[in-house]
Design a protein around this motif. Structure first.
Motif, PDB file in Angstrom:
ATOM      1  N   VAL A   1     -46.631   5.379 -51.061  1.00  0.00           N
ATOM      2  CA  VAL A   1     -46.535   6.094 -50.115  1.00  0.00           C
ATOM      3  C   VAL A   1     -45.638   5.469 -49.319  1.00  0.00           C
ATOM      4  O   VAL A   1     -45.317   6.023 -48.901  1.00  0.00           O
ATOM      5  N   ALA A   2     -45.892   4.142 -49.450  1.00  0.00           N
ATOM      6  CA  ALA A   2     -44.742   3.473 -48.291  1.00  0.00           C
ATOM      7  C   ALA A   2     -43.123   3.348 -49.617  1.00  0.00           C
ATOM      8  O   ALA A   2     -41.992   4.123 -48.001  1.00  0.00           O
ATOM      9  N   ALA A   3     -43.093   3.730 -50.732  1.00  0.00           N
ATOM     10  CA  ALA A   3     -41.712   4.347 -50.892  1.00  0.00           C
ATOM     11  C   ALA A   3     -41.751   5.739 -50.408  1.00  0.00           C
ATOM     12  O   ALA A   3     -40.307   5.755 -50.074  1.00  0.00           O
ATOM     13  N   GLU A   4     -42.088   6.245 -50.103  1.00  0.00           N
ATOM     14  CA  GLU A   4     -42.200   7.795 -50.050  1.00  0.00           C
ATOM     15  C   GLU A   4     -41.766   7.771 -48.319  1.00  0.00           C
ATOM     16  O   GLU A   4     -41.433   9.278 -47.422  1.00  0.00           O
ATOM     17  N   ALA A   5     -42.996   6.791 -47.438  1.00  0.00           N
ATOM     18  CA  ALA A   5     -42.173   7.004 -46.160  1.00  0.00           C
ATOM     19  C   ALA A   5     -40.827   6.532 -45.821  1.00  0.00           C
ATOM     20  O   ALA A   5     -39.998   7.050 -45.144  1.00  0.00           O
ATOM     21  N   THR A   6     -39.857   5.855 -46.576  1.00  0.00           N
ATOM     22  CA  THR A   6     -38.482   5.020 -46.558  1.00  0.00           C
ATOM     23  C   THR A   6     -37.927   6.202 -46.845  1.00  0.00           C
ATOM     24  O   THR A   6     -36.876   6.775 -45.763  1.00  0.00           O
ATOM     25  N   ALA A   7     -38.002   6.952 -47.885  1.00  0.00           N
ATOM     26  CA  ALA A   7     -37.006   7.854 -48.469  1.00  0.00           C
ATOM     27  C   ALA A   7     -36.984   9.778 -47.593  1.00  0.00           C
ATOM     28  O   ALA A   7     -36.450   9.538 -46.906  1.00  0.00           O
ATOM     29  N   ALA A   8     -38.853   8.946 -46.809  1.00  0.00           N
ATOM     30  CA  ALA A   8     -38.405  10.707 -46.090  1.00  0.00           C
ATOM     31  C   ALA A   8     -37.643  10.064 -44.243  1.00  0.00           C
ATOM     32  O   ALA A   8     -37.021  11.079 -44.197  1.00  0.00           O
TER      33      ALA A   8
ATOM     34  N   GLN B   1     -37.251   5.609 -57.014  1.00  0.00           N
ATOM     35  CA  GLN B   1     -36.064   7.172 -56.521  1.00  0.00           C
ATOM     36  C   GLN B   1     -35.776   6.312 -54.947  1.00  0.00           C
ATOM     37  O   GLN B   1     -34.887   6.762 -54.012  1.00  0.00           O
ATOM     38  N   ALA B   2     -36.819   5.584 -54.210  1.00  0.00           N
ATOM     39  CA  ALA B   2     -36.729   4.981 -52.732  1.00  0.00           C
ATOM     40  C   ALA B   2     -35.083   4.457 -52.699  1.00  0.00           C
ATOM     41  O   ALA B   2     -34.760   3.662 -51.965  1.00  0.00           O
ATOM     42  N   THR B   3     -35.339   3.851 -53.963  1.00  0.00           N
ATOM     43  CA  THR B   3     -33.780   3.377 -54.477  1.00  0.00           C
ATOM     44  C   THR B   3     -32.636   3.967 -53.986  1.00  0.00           C
ATOM     45  O   THR B   3     -31.547   3.289 -53.848  1.00  0.00           O
ATOM     46  N   LEU B   4     -32.818   4.703 -54.649  1.00  0.00           N
ATOM     47  CA  LEU B   4     -31.916   5.442 -54.673  1.00  0.00           C
ATOM     48  C   LEU B   4     -31.358   6.546 -53.540  1.00  0.00           C
ATOM     49  O   LEU B   4     -30.061   6.923 -53.299  1.00  0.00           O
ATOM     50  N   LEU B   5     -32.369   6.905 -53.166  1.00  0.00           N
ATOM     51  CA  LEU B   5     -32.448   8.768 -52.143  1.00  0.00           C
ATOM     52  C   LEU B   5     -31.271   8.257 -50.464  1.00  0.00           C
ATOM     53  O   LEU B   5     -31.092   8.619 -50.300  1.00  0.00           O
TER      54      LEU B   5
ATOM     55  N   ARG C   1     -28.591   6.324 -50.612  1.00  0.00           N
ATOM     56  CA  ARG C   1     -27.456   5.996 -50.991  1.00  0.00           C
ATOM     57  C   ARG C   1     -27.348   7.315 -51.438  1.00  0.00           C
ATOM     58  O   ARG C   1     -25.734   7.060 -51.870  1.00  0.00           O
ATOM     59  N   LEU C   2     -27.514   9.323 -51.145  1.00  0.00           N
ATOM     60  CA  LEU C   2     -27.422   9.982 -51.810  1.00  0.00           C
ATOM     61  C   LEU C   2     -27.440  11.044 -50.930  1.00  0.00           C
ATOM     62  O   LEU C   2     -27.867  10.878 -49.781  1.00  0.00           O
ATOM     63  N   PRO C   3     -26.342  12.120 -51.108  1.00  0.00           N
ATOM     64  CA  PRO C   3     -26.834  13.190 -49.815  1.00  0.00           C
ATOM     65  C   PRO C   3     -28.192  14.573 -50.264  1.00  0.00           C
ATOM     66  O   PRO C   3     -28.714  13.713 -51.273  1.00  0.00           O
ATOM     67  N   LEU C   4     -28.602  14.901 -49.140  1.00  0.00           N
ATOM     68  CA  LEU C   4     -29.508  15.353 -49.307  1.00  0.00           C
ATOM     69  C   LEU C   4     -29.543  16.519 -50.747  1.00  0.00           C
ATOM     70  O   LEU C   4     -30.376  16.691 -51.054  1.00  0.00           O
ATOM     71  N   ALA C   5     -28.081  17.265 -51.545  1.00  0.00           N
ATOM     72  CA  ALA C   5     -28.051  17.416 -52.304  1.00  0.00           C
ATOM     73  C   ALA C   5     -26.884  17.476 -52.379  1.00  0.00           C
ATOM     74  O   ALA C   5     -26.082  17.344 -52.557  1.00  0.00           O
ATOM     75  N   PRO C   6     -26.676  17.682 -53.855  1.00  0.00           N
ATOM     76  CA  PRO C   6     -27.865  18.277 -55.382  1.00  0.00           C
ATOM     77  C   PRO C   6     -28.712  17.371 -55.325  1.00  0.00           C
ATOM     78  O   PRO C   6     -29.019  16.596 -54.906  1.00  0.00           O
ATOM     79  N   SER C   7     -29.646  17.865 -56.499  1.00  0.00           N
ATOM     80  CA  SER C   7     -31.147  16.779 -56.834  1.00  0.00           C
ATOM     81  C   SER C   7     -30.407  15.386 -57.664  1.00  0.00           C
ATOM     82  O   SER C   7     -29.661  14.990 -57.381  1.00  0.00           O
ATOM     83  N   LEU C   8     -31.878  14.240 -57.402  1.00  0.00           N
ATOM     84  CA  LEU C   8     -31.059  13.217 -57.726  1.00  0.00           C
ATOM     85  C   LEU C   8     -30.040  12.707 -59.517  1.00  0.00           C
ATOM     86  O   LEU C   8     -28.964  12.496 -59.026  1.00  0.00           O
ATOM     87  N   ALA C   9     -30.414  13.612 -60.512  1.00  0.00           N
ATOM     88  CA  ALA C   9     -29.593  12.937 -60.878  1.00  0.00           C
ATOM     89  C   ALA C   9     -28.609  13.384 -61.132  1.00  0.00           C
ATOM     90  O   ALA C   9     -27.285  13.475 -61.469  1.00  0.00           O
TER      91      ALA C   9
END
Length: 414
Positions: free
Chosen positions: A322-329, A391-395, A397-405
C-alpha cells in the motif's frame, strides 16, 4: 552492462534517481535465490531464502519474471537468467497440460494445489509474458501468445467489456464471483501487452474496464466496491467475517484506490485523445479518498489496509504494497498535473518507507507491520513479493506511457 534510467525528471522532494536506482538493485539482489527446484518462483522468507514448504504460486512466479525481466532490461547482472528460469515454470510446472491455462499453485512435486483457474493469476501471466518479450527472453513469445489466447477465450467478456474472475479446472463454467482486483490487474496487463505487441485492441479493452471504474468511483464516493455477483451487482458485505482475507478482504481496500488512481493515468497517457472521459478527475477522487481514509488515521503513521463504507478503518495493519502504491500514485499525479502537493506527499511516504518498511539488515521491505509499525506476519509471512516495491522505484523516473517494460527498454536504448 548496467543501464541507468533517466528518461524524465524524477519527482522533486523525494529520493533522487541515484537512490531509487540503488534501492531497485538492492531489492533485486534480495530475490536472487527465488528460482524453485520444481520450476517457477519460490516463496521467500524474511532473509530471501526459498521456503520450500510452501506451494509455487503462478502469481508470484509471474511477478518475479516481470521484475527480473525489468532487471534484465536495466542490465542488472544475473537478472535475465533468473527471469528465464522462472518463466520456464510458467511454461511447464504451473501450466495445466490437460485443460490449458495455469493452476493457481502447485506443490513441491508439481501436483496442483489450487486447481481453480483465476483471472488474477492469468493477468499476471500476461504481464510476465509481455515483459519477457520486451526483454527478449527465450520462450517468451509463445508463452505470451498462449496467455493472451486463454485470456480472450475464457476471461474476457466482450459483450460487457469486463472479465470473469474464476473457472473450474476443466473450464466447464465460470464461478459466480466477480472481482475488481482481477479487473485492475487485467488493465495493467492489457496496457503492457498492447505496448509489447503493438496490438492497440488491448488498450481499448483496458479502457472499457476503466469506464466501469469511473462509474463505480462516482457512485461510492471514491471507495471502490471490490466484490460483485455474476451480474456485477456490488456485494458490499462479502467477507465481513474474514476482513483480512489477502485477496478478497471486506470493505474498501485503500491500496487499490491508490493503484487505480495511478493506472487510470497510465491509460489516459496511452490513449491520448481517445481516452474515456473523466480519468483524471476519477484518479484525483480515488487518491484523495484513499489518503483521507487510510493515511495516519489511528494514532500512528502508515496506511490502514481496509475501511468500511463510511471510511472507518477495519483492518489496521500496514501492508508494504500500500505504501509502495501510495508513493507511485502521488508521483504519477504530480507528473500528470505538475502540482507540488503530490510531490510532497510522495516524499512523505518515502520517508515512511525508509523509516519503517525498508529492512536494511535482512533485505527487501517488511511486508506487513502492526499498528505500532512493528513487523508482523498475520497476512503476509516472509517477503515473497518484489513487484510493488521494485515498481515504486521505477515509476517516478519514467513517463506515464508506455508501460514499465517498454519504458525501461526505451530508456536503456536512449
Amino acid at each position: 552492462m548496467s543501464h541507468p534510467i533517466s528518461s524524465t525528471p524524477s519527482v522533486p522532494f523525494g529520493p533522487d534517481d541515484a537512490w531509487l536506482d540503488a534501492e531497485c538493485r538492492r531489492l533485486l539482489d534480495f530475490g536472487r535465490r527465488v528460482v524453485h527446484p520444481t520450476g517457477g518462483a519460490a516463496w521467500l522468507d524474511d532473509d530471501g531464502a526459498p521456503d520450500l514448504s510452501r506451494p509455487v504460486h503462478t502469481w508470484i512466479t509471474s511477478r518475479m519474471v516481470h521484475v527480473f525481466g525489468l532487471g534484465a532490461l536495466m542490465g542488472v547482472e544475473g537478472s535475465a537468467s533468473i527471469a528465464t528460469a522462472a518463466l520456464a515454470g510458467l511454461r511447464t510446472t504451473l501450466r495445466d497440460p490437460e485443460h490449458g491455462g495455469w493452476f493457481g499453485s502447485v506443490d513441491a512435486g508439481g501436483a496442483p494445489v489450487e486447481e481453480t483457474k483465476a483471472c488474477y493469476a492469468h493477468a499476471f501471466v500476461m504481464l510476465a509474458g509481455s515483459t519477457a518479450v520486451v526483454a527478449g527472453l527465450p520462450g517468451a513469445a509463445p508463452l505470451l501468445e498462449e496467455a493472451t489466447d486463454v485470456f480472450l477465450e475464457r476471461f474476457w467478456d466482450d459483450s460487457l467489456g469486463r472479465v470473469a474472475d474464476e473457472w473450474d479446472r476443466a473450464w466447464t463454467a465460470p464461478l459466480p464471483y466477480r472481482g475488481l482486483n482481477s479487473s485492475m490487474h487485467s488493465v495493467e496487463a492489457m496496457l503492457a501487452v498492447g505496448d509489447a505487441t503493438g496490438d492497440r485492441a488491448w488498450h481499448d479493452r483496458a479502457a472499457r474496464i476503466a469506464e466501469m471504474v469511473v462509474d463505480l468511483a462516482a457512485a461510492h464516493e471514491g471507495r471502490l466496491p471490490e466484490h460483485f455477483g455474476p451480474d456485477w451487482s456490488p456485494d458490499l458485505e462479502l467477507n465481513r467475517d474474514r476482513p483480512d482475507d489477502p485477496f478478497k478482504p471486506y470493505g474498501a481496500t485503500v491500496g487499490h484506490g491508490l493503484e487505480w488512481a495511478r493506472l487510470l493515468l497510465h491509460l489516459e497517457a496511452t490513449l491520448g485523445d481517445s481516452a474515456p472521459a473523466g480519468l483524471l478527475d476519477t484518479s484525483r477522487l480515488l487518491f484523495d479518498r484513499a489518503v483521507a481514509d487510510g493515511w495516519d488515521v489511528d494514532g500512528a503513521p502508515g496506511f490502514v489496509y481496509t475501511t468500511d463504507w463510511s471510511g472507518e478503518p477495519v483492518v489496521r495493519t500496514r501492508m508494504h504494497w500500500v505504501a509502495a502504491e501510495a508513493t507511485a500514485a502521488a508521483a504519477t499525479l504530480h507528473r500528470r498535473t505538475g502540482e507540488e502537493g503530490f510531490a510532497l506527499q510522495s516524499a512523505e511516504w518515502w520517508d515512511y518507507v525508509v523509516e519503517h518498511l525498508r529492512d536494511t539488515e535482512r533485505g527487501s521491505w517488511h511486508h506487513e507491520l502492526d499498528t505500532a509499525n512493528q513487523p508482523a506476519a498475520t497476512v503476509w509471512p516472509g517477503k515473497p513479493d518484489l513487484y510493488h516495491a521494485v515498481q515504486a522505484t521505477l515509476l517516478p523516473r519514467l513517463p506515464l506511457a508506455p508501460s514499465l517494460a517498454s519504458a525501461v527498454a526505451l530508456s536503456a536504448s536512449a
